[in-house]
Design an enzyme around this catalytic site. Structure first.
Site, PDB file in Angstrom:
ATOM      1  N   GLU A  94      12.659 -62.915  35.746  1.00 48.69           N
ATOM      2  CA  GLU A  94      11.963 -64.144  36.407  1.00 48.69           C
ATOM      3  C   GLU A  94      12.527 -64.986  37.326  1.00 48.69           C
ATOM      4  O   GLU A  94      12.494 -65.278  38.008  1.00 48.69           O
ATOM      5  CB  GLU A  94      11.025 -64.849  35.443  1.00 48.69           C
ATOM      6  CG  GLU A  94       9.833 -63.765  34.752  1.00 48.69           C
ATOM      7  CD  GLU A  94       9.965 -64.497  33.492  1.00 48.69           C
ATOM      8  OE1 GLU A  94       8.870 -65.282  33.218  1.00 48.69           O
ATOM      9  OE2 GLU A  94       9.761 -63.511  32.127  1.00 48.69           O
ATOM     10  N   GLU A 172      31.836 -51.942  36.725  1.00 51.51           N
ATOM     11  CA  GLU A 172      32.273 -52.292  34.818  1.00 51.51           C
ATOM     12  C   GLU A 172      30.771 -52.425  34.111  1.00 51.51           C
ATOM     13  O   GLU A 172      29.811 -53.595  34.858  1.00 51.51           O
ATOM     14  CB  GLU A 172      32.897 -53.676  34.602  1.00 51.51           C
ATOM     15  CG  GLU A 172      34.605 -53.337  35.088  1.00 51.51           C
ATOM     16  CD  GLU A 172      35.700 -54.815  34.921  1.00 51.51           C
ATOM     17  OE1 GLU A 172      34.963 -56.221  34.545  1.00 51.51           O
ATOM     18  OE2 GLU A 172      36.805 -54.389  35.136  1.00 51.51           O
ATOM     19  N   LYS A 174      28.472 -55.218  32.890  1.00 53.31           N
ATOM     20  CA  LYS A 174      28.394 -57.231  33.203  1.00 53.31           C
ATOM     21  C   LYS A 174      27.709 -57.293  31.784  1.00 53.31           C
ATOM     22  O   LYS A 174      26.453 -56.747  31.667  1.00 53.31           O
ATOM     23  CB  LYS A 174      27.329 -56.996  34.107  1.00 53.31           C
ATOM     24  CG  LYS A 174      27.119 -58.670  35.062  1.00 53.31           C
ATOM     25  CD  LYS A 174      26.181 -58.795  35.794  1.00 53.31           C
ATOM     26  CE  LYS A 174      26.370 -60.044  35.740  1.00 53.31           C
ATOM     27  NZ  LYS A 174      25.257 -61.360  34.772  1.00 53.31           N
ATOM     28  N   ASP A 176      26.568 -59.837  28.822  1.00 54.16           N
ATOM     29  CA  ASP A 176      25.245 -60.001  28.950  1.00 54.16           C
ATOM     30  C   ASP A 176      25.396 -61.036  28.150  1.00 54.16           C
ATOM     31  O   ASP A 176      25.017 -61.436  26.611  1.00 54.16           O
ATOM     32  CB  ASP A 176      24.089 -59.772  28.868  1.00 54.16           C
ATOM     33  CG  ASP A 176      22.889 -61.017  28.994  1.00 54.16           C
ATOM     34  OD1 ASP A 176      22.919 -61.652  29.994  1.00 54.16           O
ATOM     35  OD2 ASP A 176      21.641 -60.687  28.837  1.00 54.16           O
ATOM     36  N   TYR A 291      37.762 -59.935  31.005  1.00 56.08           N
ATOM     37  CA  TYR A 291      37.813 -58.661  31.459  1.00 56.08           C
ATOM     38  C   TYR A 291      38.104 -58.910  33.500  1.00 56.08           C
ATOM     39  O   TYR A 291      37.885 -58.118  34.435  1.00 56.08           O
ATOM     40  CB  TYR A 291      36.052 -57.948  32.111  1.00 56.08           C
ATOM     41  CG  TYR A 291      34.771 -59.429  32.344  1.00 56.08           C
ATOM     42  CD1 TYR A 291      35.523 -61.025  33.058  1.00 56.08           C
ATOM     43  CD2 TYR A 291      34.093 -59.802  31.132  1.00 56.08           C
ATOM     44  CE1 TYR A 291      34.542 -61.332  32.858  1.00 56.08           C
ATOM     45  CE2 TYR A 291      33.288 -60.528  31.493  1.00 56.08           C
ATOM     46  CZ  TYR A 291      33.340 -61.719  31.733  1.00 56.08           C
ATOM     47  OH  TYR A 291      32.981 -62.669  31.795  1.00 56.08           O
ATOM     48  N   LYS A 383      21.944 -56.369  38.883  1.00 53.68           N
ATOM     49  CA  LYS A 383      21.270 -56.609  38.224  1.00 53.68           C
ATOM     50  C   LYS A 383      20.266 -55.368  37.598  1.00 53.68           C
ATOM     51  O   LYS A 383      19.588 -54.602  38.951  1.00 53.68           O
ATOM     52  CB  LYS A 383      21.197 -58.245  38.072  1.00 53.68           C
ATOM     53  CG  LYS A 383      21.849 -58.734  37.998  1.00 53.68           C
ATOM     54  CD  LYS A 383      21.507 -60.227  37.427  1.00 53.68           C
ATOM     55  CE  LYS A 383      20.856 -60.988  36.515  1.00 53.68           C
ATOM     56  NZ  LYS A 383      20.753 -61.623  35.670  1.00 53.68           N
ATOM     57  N   CYS A 477      -4.061 -67.300   2.943  1.00 46.94           N
ATOM     58  CA  CYS A 477      -2.770 -66.643   3.072  1.00 46.94           C
ATOM     59  C   CYS A 477      -3.667 -64.890   2.953  1.00 46.94           C
ATOM     60  O   CYS A 477      -4.481 -65.079   2.438  1.00 46.94           O
ATOM     61  CB  CYS A 477      -1.778 -66.008   1.665  1.00 46.94           C
ATOM     62  SG  CYS A 477      -1.030 -64.573   1.738  1.00 46.94           S
ATOM     63  N   CYS A 480      -3.160 -63.270  -0.441  1.00 45.84           N
ATOM     64  CA  CYS A 480      -3.724 -63.483  -1.332  1.00 45.84           C
ATOM     65  C   CYS A 480      -4.171 -64.484  -2.008  1.00 45.84           C
ATOM     66  O   CYS A 480      -5.263 -64.811  -2.668  1.00 45.84           O
ATOM     67  CB  CYS A 480      -2.270 -63.961  -2.431  1.00 45.84           C
ATOM     68  SG  CYS A 480      -1.718 -65.696  -1.746  1.00 45.84           S
ATOM     69  N   CYS A 495       2.354 -68.501   3.122  1.00 47.20           N
ATOM     70  CA  CYS A 495       1.611 -68.815   2.050  1.00 47.20           C
ATOM     71  C   CYS A 495       2.606 -69.531   0.610  1.00 47.20           C
ATOM     72  O   CYS A 495       3.500 -69.256   0.991  1.00 47.20           O
ATOM     73  CB  CYS A 495       1.434 -66.996   1.073  1.00 47.20           C
ATOM     74  SG  CYS A 495       0.612 -66.872  -0.498  1.00 47.20           S
ATOM     75  N   CYS A 500       1.842 -64.617  -4.870  1.00 47.67           N
ATOM     76  CA  CYS A 500       1.784 -63.867  -3.844  1.00 47.67           C
ATOM     77  C   CYS A 500       2.444 -61.978  -3.934  1.00 47.67           C
ATOM     78  O   CYS A 500       2.982 -62.750  -4.280  1.00 47.67           O
ATOM     79  CB  CYS A 500       2.069 -64.162  -2.662  1.00 47.67           C
ATOM     80  SG  CYS A 500       1.152 -63.123  -1.262  1.00 47.67           S
TER      81      CYS A 500
HETATM   82  S1  IVH Z   1      34.341 -60.525  36.198  1.00 50.77           S
HETATM   83  C1  IVH Z   1      35.955 -63.375  39.527  1.00 50.77           C
HETATM   84  N1  IVH Z   1      33.418 -58.800  35.399  1.00 50.77           N
HETATM   85  O1  IVH Z   1      29.127 -62.705  34.592  1.00 50.77           O
HETATM   86  C2  IVH Z   1      35.161 -62.750  39.133  1.00 50.77           C
HETATM   87  N2  IVH Z   1      32.143 -61.140  35.436  1.00 50.77           N
HETATM   88  O2  IVH Z   1      26.110 -63.267  35.765  1.00 50.77           O
HETATM   89  C3  IVH Z   1      34.703 -62.912  37.208  1.00 50.77           C
HETATM   90  N3  IVH Z   1      30.158 -61.161  33.559  1.00 50.77           N
HETATM   91  O3  IVH Z   1      30.424 -65.149  36.279  1.00 50.77           O
HETATM   92  C4  IVH Z   1      33.791 -63.087  36.897  1.00 50.77           C
HETATM   93  N4  IVH Z   1      30.283 -58.941  33.093  1.00 50.77           N
HETATM   94  O4  IVH Z   1      30.420 -64.254  32.962  1.00 50.77           O
HETATM   95  C5  IVH Z   1      33.103 -60.067  35.666  1.00 50.77           C
HETATM   96  N5  IVH Z   1      32.850 -57.607  33.744  1.00 50.77           N
HETATM   97  C6  IVH Z   1      32.362 -58.198  34.405  1.00 50.77           C
HETATM   98  C7  IVH Z   1      31.562 -58.844  33.234  1.00 50.77           C
HETATM   99  C8  IVH Z   1      31.981 -60.536  34.554  1.00 50.77           C
HETATM  100  C9  IVH Z   1      29.842 -60.081  32.581  1.00 50.77           C
HETATM  101  C10 IVH Z   1      29.846 -62.568  33.038  1.00 50.77           C
HETATM  102  C11 IVH Z   1      30.684 -63.081  33.888  1.00 50.77           C
HETATM  103  C12 IVH Z   1      30.218 -64.267  35.733  1.00 50.77           C
HETATM  104  C13 IVH Z   1      28.314 -64.092  35.199  1.00 50.77           C
HETATM  105  C14 IVH Z   1      27.825 -64.108  36.393  1.00 50.77           C
END
Ligand code: IVH
Length: 746
Positions: A94, A172, A174, A176, A291, A383, A477, A480, A495, A500
């Protein structure tokens, strides 16, 4: 198109309406005001400008001004909640839609864009609670997009800048979570810092040290005996995150305690790492994965490529991306396939991800391309839009939990969502439900929060039936009939009746569950019968059950009755922490129960917490009463009724074991002491014998089959039925990398 209303209390309806109609649009132009938020979408500058959508072209200047004002205010509010309070009201998706909408409005109405108040620049996660420290090298974020076209444009731009189109990339996950930079000097961890504003961040070292898998020192010798140079100084960038299993556990414990659950694993990670009690960090199962690298002296300590980086990290003893969780790609032609491979593998990840990160493989080429203000030119994040489905609310029911908490639940017309059929979604609590105003008959949008729990994220107001009325939260409740109440400062409605039957049923379920006393054969139907017929009026009554009663009242067959009685008998000698967990002490879940059992050492010592007032005033017994679990246990055992209840259990034969728990911690430094591992499948680098040797060297045991006693299942390629069994019994599953981390982390 139908007009859904997103569940955002602070955002005017008109904004949500317009934004939601823009789900799949591509992003087009960079904008200076955007370059400060960590979820910036900074599209490729060479991408052809997308056409403005009709919904923007149609607007009068006055409408555009009003909408841009509202959208910018919503972005500012989201920024503040995300960065300063780690308590966002809206998801990334969002948020990113708001940014896209703002960008469109700004492009179509540049004059107006200059006169409407700008979004204050934040993009700063510093909370003011910690010391601020400077990063040696700027801590960058990433360009982000939901559009395939942006990834293609990124690859074209890189190819053009480097003058070739067969460049190697790595894709790789990402992660979260919450970004962190760990600084090691001469191989020792000296600091852990949040991104902050990129130049300086919060010093969260004390909290980071409570992460279960962050080593204090870097190893110069890898597990396989190969030597690797430990740099003089290095900033290693990674993500603090909460695995799904831990997220589910923490939320279940919070809901039982009447606390608001975390909306997703990222909020849990961000909210925990920035609070001030490191013990909470340990209890909530946070982990870290690395990473990327910031400054590194000397640079020769690093490998030549991104794809070798995880191996180097692991050689130093750091947790890193597993070998089978990154995908190589050569040139633009292979990139999309690699992203797709990650998308397919994603449901199997035990950790939360929200996309794929595409990185140029050669570190030399990365350096050559350099970085902009906030993001490197050599990487982009693609994403994944969350899975979403629309369905109708058939009813809103109220569940009564074991602590009396009333939880509203949406009973839905069953609908497919990300591979499973969803028929129910929690509505969390009375306040949340009132705020969202979800009604019986509403058509709603559901998403899986953190990939596991379905959550209602929007209402399709255009389809609201005329007769749909606001939900009136019950004042009694439903189980009960007792009055409901609210404790000061709690969101939960409860409750008020200790006796209960619904609460009692839940307490019995909890008492008998796998994480407590593991009583087999005490299923919901049996519990119902025993409670209805008054045979179990409180938990100790379980130990008074007789065979004849089970046959006659619970209608069990002879064999089932005997098995149940045998299991009840066995439970009298369960480990102490299981009994402590089974008692349902407020604020004390499985992890805290283990902690308490380990520290107190015996049931008598635990009970004494409450009666020993001299000790309760000071620390003469060596007990740290500032610890929340200790405090909770002290308060619990200070209640005469609770002490009497425990005495009743003891009189009925309860004699919890303590030896196993103590042994687990007896040998300092033995990473796997007291832990039982089961191996299944083929591990990428270790043979069975090698894995067993390593586990045993670290004080652990390897067992042949999975049972409730198993601490971890280690799974490789082609795992057998043991993996299924592990899932069934909720036994955590590790891959080889995670095993090595666990055994090797200093
Ligand atoms: S590399 C210079 N690799 O995603 C590059 N970041 O939302 C540094 N993140 O700032 C980041 N997985 O906190 C990299 N495999 C991954 C990642 C990753 C998650 C995060 C990281 C970045 C953020 C952006």
């Amino acid at each position: 198109m139908l007009s859904p209303i997103l569940l955002r209390p602070a955002l005017p309806v008109i904004v949500a309406l317009v934004c939601f109609s823009r789900v799949a649009a591509a992003v087009d132009e960079p904008d200076a005001t955007y370059k400060t938020h960590t979820t910036d979408i900074i599209p490729a500058t060479e991408a052809p400008a997308a056409k403005l959508p009709a919904s923007v072209a149609r607007l009068s200047p006055e409408e555009a001004r009003r909408e841009l004002t509202e959208v910018r205010a919503a972005i500012a509010r989201a920024d503040a909640l995300y960065h300063r309070e780690a308590a966002p009201e809206i998801g990334d998706f969002e948020y990113d839609q708001l940014k896209q909408r703002a960008a469109e409005l700004e492009r179509a109405f540049p004059e107006i864009a200059r006169s409407v108040p700008p979004v204050p620049e934040i993009g700063d996660d510093r909370s003011g609670l910690f010391q601020t420290v400077r990063h040696r090298e700027r801590m960058l974020s990433l360009e982000k997009t939901y559009a395939e076209a942006d990834v293609r444009a990124f690859e074209k731009r890189v190819a053009k800048q480097l003058g070739r189109d067969d460049l190697a990339y790595v894709v790789e996950p990402k992660f979260d979570g919450f970004a962190v930079s760990a600084v090691y000097e001469k191989g020792r961890l000296v600091r852990a810092v949040t991104r902050g504003n990129g130049a300086e961040g919060d010093d969260i070292t004390a909290n980071a040290l409570a992460l279960s898998n962050l080593p204090r020192t870097l190893r110069a010798m890898a597990a396989d005996g190969t030597a690797s140079v430990v740099p003089d100084a290095i900033e290693i960038r990674g993500e603090i995150f909460v695995p799904f299993a831990e997220f589910a556990r923490v939320n279940a414990e919070r809901e039982a305690a009447g606390e608001a659950p975390f909306a997703n694993p990222r909020n849990l990670a961000a909210g925990t790492i920035r609070q001030l009690d490191p013990r909470e960090v340990a209890r909530r199962g946070l982990r870290v994965v690395f990473y990327a690298v910031g400054e590194c002296v000397p640079l020769t300590a690093l490998p030549a490529t991104q794809h070798e980086l995880p191996g180097r990290f692991r050689a130093w003893g750091l947790p890193a991306i597993a070998a089978d969780q990154a995908w190589p790609a050569r040139g633009g032609a292979e990139l999309w396939g690699a992203i797709d491979a990650l998308r397919r593998a994603r449901p199997g990840f035990a950790f939360p991800t929200d996309g794929a990160v595409v990185k140029l493989d050669s570190l030399a080429q990365q350096r050559e391309l350099g970085a902009g203000e906030n993001a490197p030119h050599w990487a982009i994040a693609y994403k994944f839009a969350p899975d979403r489905a629309e369905t109708q609310v058939r009813a809103i029911t109220i569940q009564v939990g074991r602590t009396g908490v009333l939880t509203p639940v949406a009973e839905l017309a069953p609908v497919e969502l990300a591979g499973s059929t969803i028929a129910r979604a929690t509505l969390h609590n009375a306040d949340d439900l009132a705020r969202k105003d979800i009604r019986v008959g509403d058509f709603v949008y559901i998403e899986k929060a953190g990939e596991i729990i379905p959550a209602v994220v929007g209402i399709d107001l255009a389809r609201r039936p005329a007769e749909a009325a606001r939900f009136a939260f019950p004042e009694k409740c439903p189980a009960c009939g007792a009055a409901v109440m609210r404790r000061a400062g709690e969101v939960a409605v409860r409750c008020s009746n200790e006796a209960c039957p619904a609460q009692l049923r839940r307490r019995i379920e909890h008492f008998a569950s796998a994480g407590c006393l593991a009583i087999n054969g005490l299923g919901p139907a049996t519990i119902d019968a025993l409670v209805e017929r008054g045979l179990v009026r409180n938990l100790p009554d379980i130990y008074r059950l007789r065979r004849a009663e089970l046959l006659a009242v619970a209608k069990l067959g002879e064999k089932s009755a005997d098995q149940l009685l045998a299991s009840i008998e066995t439970s009298k000698h369960a480990e102490l922490w299981r009994f402590v967990n089974a008692l349902g002490i407020p604020q004390v879940g499985a992890v805290a129960a283990r902690d308490l059992a380990r520290r107190c050492g015996s049931l008598e010592a635990l009970i004494a917490l409450g009666s020993n007032t001299a000790a309760a005033n000071g620390k003469s017994d060596g007990v740290d009463r500032a610890d929340p679990a200790m405090r909770a246990a002290t308060a619990y055992f200070a209640e005469p009724a609770n002490r009497a209840r425990v005495a009743e259990f003891v009189a009925l034969g309860m004699q919890p074991r303590v030896a196993a728990v103590r042994a687990a911690d007896a040998e300092p430094g033995a990473k796997a002491a007291g832990k039982i591992f089961v191996l299944t499948g083929t591990l990428p680098s270790l043979t069975r014998a090698q894995a067993t040797e390593k586990i045993e060297a670290a004080g652990g045991k390897v067992a042949a089959s999975v049972s409730r006693a198993t601490t971890f299942v280690v799974a490789g390629a082609d795992p057998g039925a043991k993996l299924e069994q592990a899932r069934k019994l909720n036994v955590p599953v590790l891959d080889e990398a995670a095993l090595l981390e666990l055994l090797g982390a200093d």
